[in-house]
Design a protein around this motif. Structure first.
Motif, PDB file in Angstrom:
ATOM      1  N   LEU A   4     -54.722-106.167 -17.516  1.00 43.41           N
ATOM      2  CA  LEU A   4     -55.082-107.268 -18.406  1.00 43.41           C
ATOM      3  C   LEU A   4     -54.108-107.265 -19.574  1.00 43.41           C
ATOM      4  CD1 LEU A   4     -56.940-109.511 -19.574  1.00 43.41           C
ATOM      5  CD2 LEU A   4     -58.336-107.662 -20.583  1.00 43.41           C
ATOM      6  N   VAL A   5     -53.398-108.375 -19.758  1.00 42.10           N
ATOM      7  CA  VAL A   5     -52.457-108.536 -20.871  1.00 42.10           C
ATOM      8  C   VAL A   5     -53.039-109.582 -21.814  1.00 42.10           C
ATOM      9  CG1 VAL A   5     -50.117-109.188 -21.535  1.00 42.10           C
ATOM     10  CG2 VAL A   5     -50.505-107.962 -19.378  1.00 42.10           C
ATOM     11  N   MET A   6     -53.047-109.293 -23.119  1.00 37.55           N
ATOM     12  CA  MET A   6     -53.659-110.218 -24.078  1.00 37.55           C
ATOM     13  C   MET A   6     -52.753-110.459 -25.284  1.00 37.55           C
ATOM     14  SD  MET A   6     -57.747-109.432 -24.224  1.00 37.55           S
ATOM     15  CE  MET A   6     -57.620-107.969 -25.243  1.00 37.55           C
ATOM     16  N   THR A   7     -52.704-111.732 -25.705  1.00 38.48           N
ATOM     17  CA  THR A   7     -52.097-112.103 -26.983  1.00 38.48           C
ATOM     18  C   THR A   7     -52.823-113.324 -27.524  1.00 38.48           C
ATOM     19  OG1 THR A   7     -50.081-112.773 -28.150  1.00 38.48           O
ATOM     20  CG2 THR A   7     -50.336-113.576 -25.898  1.00 38.48           C
ATOM     21  N   VAL A  80     -60.350-103.948 -14.576  1.00 39.95           N
ATOM     22  CA  VAL A  80     -58.915-103.682 -14.664  1.00 39.95           C
ATOM     23  C   VAL A  80     -58.663-102.187 -14.851  1.00 39.95           C
ATOM     24  CG1 VAL A  80     -58.432-105.966 -15.599  1.00 39.95           C
ATOM     25  CG2 VAL A  80     -58.875-104.071 -17.174  1.00 39.95           C
ATOM     26  N   ASP A  81     -57.445-101.779 -14.522  1.00 40.13           N
ATOM     27  CA  ASP A  81     -57.054-100.377 -14.647  1.00 40.13           C
ATOM     28  C   ASP A  81     -56.392-100.076 -15.987  1.00 40.13           C
ATOM     29  OD1 ASP A  81     -57.578 -99.533 -11.765  1.00 40.13           O
ATOM     30  OD2 ASP A  81     -56.182-101.198 -11.461  1.00 40.13           O
ATOM     31  N   LEU A  82     -55.909-101.114 -16.635  1.00 40.41           N
ATOM     32  CA  LEU A  82     -55.159-100.926 -17.866  1.00 40.41           C
ATOM     33  C   LEU A  82     -55.149-102.235 -18.651  1.00 40.41           C
ATOM     34  CD1 LEU A  82     -53.047 -98.650 -19.057  1.00 40.41           C
ATOM     35  CD2 LEU A  82     -51.328-100.300 -18.328  1.00 40.41           C
ATOM     36  N   VAL A  83     -55.073-102.120 -19.986  1.00 41.11           N
ATOM     37  CA  VAL A  83     -54.996-103.307 -20.855  1.00 41.11           C
ATOM     38  C   VAL A  83     -53.771-103.160 -21.748  1.00 41.11           C
ATOM     39  CG1 VAL A  83     -56.145-104.665 -22.639  1.00 41.11           C
ATOM     40  CG2 VAL A  83     -57.502-103.579 -20.827  1.00 41.11           C
ATOM     41  N   VAL A  84     -53.004-104.240 -21.883  1.00 41.73           N
ATOM     42  CA  VAL A  84     -51.855-104.252 -22.792  1.00 41.73           C
ATOM     43  C   VAL A  84     -52.083-105.354 -23.824  1.00 41.73           C
ATOM     44  CG1 VAL A  84     -49.356-104.462 -23.039  1.00 41.73           C
ATOM     45  CG2 VAL A  84     -50.324-103.505 -20.928  1.00 41.73           C
ATOM     46  N   ILE A  85     -52.072-104.982 -25.101  1.00 43.37           N
ATOM     47  CA  ILE A  85     -52.223-105.966 -26.176  1.00 43.37           C
ATOM     48  C   ILE A  85     -50.900-106.091 -26.928  1.00 43.37           C
ATOM     49  CG2 ILE A  85     -54.702-105.618 -26.412  1.00 43.37           C
ATOM     50  CD1 ILE A  85     -54.144-103.913 -28.901  1.00 43.37           C
ATOM     51  N   HIS A  86     -50.631-107.288 -27.468  1.00 41.22           N
ATOM     52  CA  HIS A  86     -49.338-107.560 -28.074  1.00 41.22           C
ATOM     53  C   HIS A  86     -49.408-107.970 -29.539  1.00 41.22           C
ATOM     54  CE1 HIS A  86     -46.770-107.219 -24.491  1.00 41.22           C
ATOM     55  NE2 HIS A  86     -47.860-107.578 -23.838  1.00 41.22           N
ATOM     56  N   ASP A  87     -50.586-107.944 -30.137  1.00 39.49           N
ATOM     57  CA  ASP A  87     -50.731-108.349 -31.535  1.00 39.49           C
ATOM     58  C   ASP A  87     -51.499-107.273 -32.288  1.00 39.49           C
ATOM     59  OD1 ASP A  87     -49.934-110.813 -30.316  1.00 39.49           O
ATOM     60  OD2 ASP A  87     -52.060-111.304 -30.030  1.00 39.49           O
ATOM     61  N   ARG A  98     -66.885 -99.150 -25.982  1.00 40.55           N
ATOM     62  CA  ARG A  98     -67.065 -97.962 -25.139  1.00 40.55           C
ATOM     63  C   ARG A  98     -66.709 -98.249 -23.691  1.00 40.55           C
ATOM     64  NH1 ARG A  98     -72.916 -95.562 -27.266  1.00 40.55           N
ATOM     65  NH2 ARG A  98     -72.292 -95.212 -29.444  1.00 40.55           N
ATOM     66  N   LYS A  99     -66.459 -97.182 -22.965  1.00 40.56           N
ATOM     67  CA  LYS A  99     -66.163 -97.245 -21.529  1.00 40.56           C
ATOM     68  C   LYS A  99     -65.043 -98.233 -21.228  1.00 40.56           C
ATOM     69  CE  LYS A  99     -70.872 -95.997 -20.144  1.00 40.56           C
ATOM     70  NZ  LYS A  99     -72.084 -96.379 -19.354  1.00 40.56           N
ATOM     71  N   ARG A 100     -64.007 -98.109 -21.984  1.00 47.39           N
ATOM     72  CA  ARG A 100     -62.870 -99.012 -21.792  1.00 47.39           C
ATOM     73  C   ARG A 100     -61.787 -98.315 -20.963  1.00 47.39           C
ATOM     74  NH1 ARG A 100     -61.494 -98.110 -27.952  1.00 47.39           N
ATOM     75  NH2 ARG A 100     -60.023 -96.368 -27.795  1.00 47.39           N
ATOM     76  N   PRO A 101     -60.969 -99.082 -20.273  1.00 46.60           N
ATOM     77  CA  PRO A 101     -59.820 -98.509 -19.572  1.00 46.60           C
ATOM     78  C   PRO A 101     -58.748 -98.135 -20.594  1.00 46.60           C
ATOM     79  CG  PRO A 101     -59.783-100.890 -19.409  1.00 46.60           C
ATOM     80  CD  PRO A 101     -61.083-100.533 -20.095  1.00 46.60           C
ATOM     81  N   PRO A 102     -57.692 -97.455 -20.173  1.00 47.06           N
ATOM     82  CA  PRO A 102     -56.602 -97.169 -21.114  1.00 47.06           C
ATOM     83  C   PRO A 102     -56.058 -98.456 -21.725  1.00 47.06           C
ATOM     84  CG  PRO A 102     -56.311 -95.950 -19.059  1.00 47.06           C
ATOM     85  CD  PRO A 102     -57.441 -96.906 -18.828  1.00 47.06           C
ATOM     86  N   VAL A 103     -55.807 -98.417 -23.023  1.00 43.11           N
ATOM     87  CA  VAL A 103     -55.291 -99.586 -23.740  1.00 43.11           C
ATOM     88  C   VAL A 103     -53.921 -99.246 -24.313  1.00 43.11           C
ATOM     89  CG1 VAL A 103     -55.637-101.199 -25.641  1.00 43.11           C
ATOM     90  CG2 VAL A 103     -57.607-100.402 -24.310  1.00 43.11           C
ATOM     91  N   VAL A 104     -52.971-100.155 -24.141  1.00 43.65           N
ATOM     92  CA  VAL A 104     -51.606 -99.987 -24.637  1.00 43.65           C
ATOM     93  C   VAL A 104     -51.334-101.057 -25.684  1.00 43.65           C
ATOM     94  CG1 VAL A 104     -49.156 -99.938 -24.021  1.00 43.65           C
ATOM     95  CG2 VAL A 104     -50.887 -99.141 -22.365  1.00 43.65           C
ATOM     96  N   TRP A 105     -50.826-100.649 -26.834  1.00 45.45           N
ATOM     97  CA  TRP A 105     -50.370-101.615 -27.840  1.00 45.45           C
ATOM     98  C   TRP A 105     -48.852-101.651 -27.796  1.00 45.45           C
ATOM     99  CZ3 TRP A 105     -49.908-100.552 -33.766  1.00 45.45           C
ATOM    100  CH2 TRP A 105     -49.452-101.711 -34.409  1.00 45.45           C
ATOM    101  N   ASP A 106     -48.316-102.825 -27.496  1.00 45.72           N
ATOM    102  CA  ASP A 106     -46.875-103.022 -27.498  1.00 45.72           C
ATOM    103  C   ASP A 106     -46.473-103.469 -28.896  1.00 45.72           C
ATOM    104  OD1 ASP A 106     -44.271-103.242 -26.551  1.00 45.72           O
ATOM    105  OD2 ASP A 106     -44.534-105.334 -25.949  1.00 45.72           O
ATOM    106  N   VAL A 107     -45.794-102.603 -29.627  1.00 49.64           N
ATOM    107  CA  VAL A 107     -45.458-102.857 -31.031  1.00 49.64           C
ATOM    108  C   VAL A 107     -44.166-103.673 -31.080  1.00 49.64           C
ATOM    109  CG1 VAL A 107     -44.999-101.808 -33.273  1.00 49.64           C
ATOM    110  CG2 VAL A 107     -46.543-100.672 -31.650  1.00 49.64           C
ATOM    111  N   HIS A 108     -44.296-104.966 -31.376  1.00 48.36           N
ATOM    112  CA  HIS A 108     -43.163-105.887 -31.379  1.00 48.36           C
ATOM    113  C   HIS A 108     -42.351-105.830 -32.658  1.00 48.36           C
ATOM    114  CE1 HIS A 108     -44.361-108.877 -28.016  1.00 48.36           C
ATOM    115  NE2 HIS A 108     -45.102-107.786 -27.879  1.00 48.36           N
ATOM    116  N   GLU A 109     -42.991-105.494 -33.788  1.00 51.08           N
ATOM    117  CA  GLU A 109     -42.313-105.625 -35.076  1.00 51.08           C
ATOM    118  C   GLU A 109     -42.897-104.643 -36.078  1.00 51.08           C
ATOM    119  OE1 GLU A 109     -42.968-109.688 -36.046  1.00 51.08           O
ATOM    120  OE2 GLU A 109     -45.128-109.454 -36.352  1.00 51.08           O
ATOM    121  N   ASP A 110     -42.260-104.570 -37.230  1.00 49.73           N
ATOM    122  CA  ASP A 110     -42.751-103.750 -38.339  1.00 49.73           C
ATOM    123  C   ASP A 110     -43.790-104.579 -39.079  1.00 49.73           C
ATOM    124  OD1 ASP A 110     -43.201-102.342 -40.661  1.00 49.73           O
ATOM    125  OD2 ASP A 110     -41.113-101.805 -40.973  1.00 49.73           O
ATOM    126  N   THR A 111     -45.041-104.409 -38.719  1.00 47.52           N
ATOM    127  CA  THR A 111     -46.110-105.277 -39.229  1.00 47.52           C
ATOM    128  C   THR A 111     -46.164-105.327 -40.756  1.00 47.52           C
ATOM    129  OG1 THR A 111     -47.399-104.822 -37.242  1.00 47.52           O
ATOM    130  CG2 THR A 111     -48.566-105.786 -39.107  1.00 47.52           C
TER     131      THR A 111
END
Length: 362
Positions: A4-7, A80-87, A98-111
């Motif tokens: 699952l990819v989210m933005t 889903v097996d994995l989640v990628v967030i972009h914001d 709770r009970k979430r799959p692994p979550v990845v934050w893709d760091v696009h910028e120096d917030t």
């Protein structure tokens, strides 16, 4: 693997998210559900992803988008097996569930550094918001997996994280640069040099060198751009999907990168520079450190002073009149991009890392 990819901030056709990362996952045989603001941006999901529509987070209107994303996350977490967030906003949508799959934050910028570029955020609120951004980053590092778009971002975190750079697809062959059109590809705003680009177009009109801008413009820049288009000063194509926009680079005289001297730009590589090189056209850039490093290392373009349209126009005319220099810079940039910045080289590491985090075998 189902990802699952989210933005809620980025355009659904964002080059890094859709045309590089998601495309790499799909090409590797994985299923992707992509939740993004399709309706708000006036586009439809690509046929090779499962699209979920989300509200768009813009300026101060962000809470409803985060709430909608949190609902999607809760509904999909068991599928889903994995989640990628972009914001960074979406950290609020996943933390505490709770009970979430692994979550990845893709760091696009120096917030924290980007806050100076947000005119809708009052100056008195920037210090507390910057503090909160730092807190969120620390929380994310403790509980999520992180990917970084720039090596320079590593100093903001305690641990080492995989860097997935903003590279591009480099075609097998390119058209040599022409002599009558320069291009700009990317977001258009005051800090990214929109006013300078318009002035450059005015200066080049007597020389019959056209200026073509491709990209979404922020609300503050749109009226000025519309006026310039109405006057016949330049051509503005607004947002185009990355795969279509890149075709417009072929055969151009040069590509522009006119960033101002802002904190968020000092340590970031403008992706457009790599894209210009990948399509065999010379680069004309302001002296942001990473841009200078790339252009000078490969002798693939020219560096001009900050906010100096006359210098930009002079560089354009030099390249127009010197065919050998124009072709040589374009050829060197293309060779360097093909050897060192071709997205498939990083795509394999990106997919392998996500598979490892999800606990699946490739």
């Amino acid at each position: 693997m189902h990802v699952l990819v989210m933005t809620v901030v980025h355009h659904p056709e964002d080059a890094r998210i859709l045309h590089r990362q998601i495309r790499a996952l799909v090409d590797a045989g994985h299923e992707v559900t992509y939740a993004a603001p399709y309706t708000a941006r006036g586009v439809m999901a690509r046929s090779w992803v499962n699209g979920i529509d989300l509200p768009r987070a813009a300026e101060r209107k962000r809470l409803s988008a985060v709430r909608a994303a949190r609902k999607v996350f809760k509904r999909m977490r068991g599928q889903v097996d994995l989640v990628v967030i972009h914001d960074p906003e979406l950290l609020l949508a996943v933390v505490g569930v709770r009970k979430r799959p692994p979550v990845v934050w893709d760091v696009h910028e120096d917030t924290p550094a980007t806050l100076s570029l947000k005119p809708w955020l009052p100056a008195f609120l920037r210090p507390p918001v910057r503090f909160m951004a730092r807190l969120l980053e620390g929380t994310a590092e403790r509980y999520l997996h992180l990917l970084l778009a720039e090596t320079a971002y590593a100093g903001r975190f305690r641990q080492a994280h995989l860097v997935v750079p903003n590279e591009t697809w480099v075609p097998d062959e390119v058209t040599p640069p022409g002599d009558d059109r320069i291009v700009y590809l990317g977001w258009l705003s005051e800090a990214r040099g929109v006013r300078e680009a318009i002035e450059v177009a005015r200066l080049l009109q007597p020389y019959r060198v056209a200026v073509e801008l491709i990209g979404y413009a922020d609300p503050q820049s749109r009226p000025t751009l519309n006026e310039a288009v109405a006057e016949g000063v330049l051509e503005w194509r607004d947002f185009m999907p990355n795969d279509e926009a890149l075709k417009r680079l072929d055969g151009a005289l040069a590509g522009l990168s006119l960033l101002h001297d802002e904190p968020n730009y000092r340590h970031s590589m403008p992706t457009k520079i790599v894209e210009y090189m990948a399509h065999g056209i010379p680069v004309i850039t302001t002296p942001s450190p990473r841009a200078v490093e790339l252009v000078e290392r490969y002798d693939s373009g020219m560096v001009v002073p900050w906010q100096d349209p006359k210098a930009v126009a002079q560089a354009v005319l030099f390249l127009r009149d010197d065919v050998s220099a124009r072709h040589a810079q374009g050829a060197r940039g293309y060779a360097a991009a093909r050897a060192n910045h071709h997205w498939p080289n990083s795509a394999r590491r990106f997919v392998a890392q996500l598979e490892a985090w999800a606990g699946v075998k490739s």
